[in-house]
Write a protein that holds these residues in place. Structure first.
Motif, short mmCIF file in Angstrom:
data_model
loop_
_atom_site.label_atom_id
_atom_site.label_comp_id
_atom_site.label_asym_id
_atom_site.label_seq_id
_atom_site.Cartn_x
_atom_site.Cartn_y
_atom_site.Cartn_z
N THR A 18 0.84 -1.19 0.00
CA THR A 18 0.00 0.00 0.00
C THR A 18 0.88 1.25 0.00
O THR A 18 1.88 1.30 0.72
CB THR A 18 -0.90 0.01 1.25
N GLU A 40 -5.23 -0.97 -7.21
CA GLU A 40 -6.07 0.21 -6.97
C GLU A 40 -5.19 1.45 -7.06
O GLU A 40 -4.04 1.42 -6.66
CB GLU A 40 -6.68 0.17 -5.56
N ALA A 61 -5.07 1.37 -12.31
CA ALA A 61 -5.47 0.04 -11.88
C ALA A 61 -5.73 -0.86 -13.09
O ALA A 61 -6.30 -0.42 -14.09
CB ALA A 61 -6.72 0.13 -11.00
N CYS A 87 -2.69 3.90 -3.36
CA CYS A 87 -2.48 2.75 -4.26
C CYS A 87 -2.32 1.45 -3.49
O CYS A 87 -1.76 1.43 -2.39
CB CYS A 87 -1.21 2.94 -5.09
N ARG A 88 -2.76 0.38 -4.14
CA ARG A 88 -2.43 -0.98 -3.72
C ARG A 88 -1.76 -1.64 -4.92
O ARG A 88 -2.34 -1.67 -6.02
CB ARG A 88 -3.66 -1.76 -3.30
#
Length: 128
Positions: A18, A40, A61, A87-88
């Motif tokens: 993350t 994400e 994404a 963000c992931r």
């Protein structure tokens, strides 16, 4: 199945990272050992050309980046990757990359298609 779906299928929770806006994943010149998929958010790759011009690409994404680190020996990152939104990311190392290519040959085709689409967008000025 796209490249990110394959990465997701082979990953563990420990390989999901993350990032907050402004956090840097890697910098230009860093040694690269993994590629990343954006689950994400949006990451921005920034670079300088040989002529000194700056450029950038926003990776959203569903897309992957950093694959050069998996196919080139002693790979150095060409740009800096910074989160521009929360963000992931999911990380894939060389061992899992080689497994994916061996077990799911279409993964390599999907990865090449993803890289090709991104390069076309940059060349057409859609993402810089």
């Amino acid at each position: 199945m796209n490249a990110l779906d394959t990465i997701r299928a082979l990953s563990t929770q420990a390989e999901v990272h993350t990032f907050n806006p402004g956090e840097v994943l890697f910098r230009s010149g860093d040694m690269g050992t993994s590629m990343f998929g954006v689950l994400e958010g949006t990451m921005r790759l920034t670079w300088k050309s040989h002529s000194g011009e700056q450029g950038h690409e926003d990776i959203e994404a569903g897309h992957v980046f950093g694959a050069g680190a998996l196919v080139m020996q002693d790979h150095r990152r060409l740009g800096t990757a910074t989160a521009i939104t929360p963000c992931r990311l999911i990380e894939m190392n060389r061992e899992k990359f080689l497994f994916a290519v061996q077990e799911t040959p279409m993964f390599a085709v999907a990865l090449l298609a993803s890289v090709d689409a991104r390069l076309r967008d940059i060349k057409l000025g859609k993402n810089s």
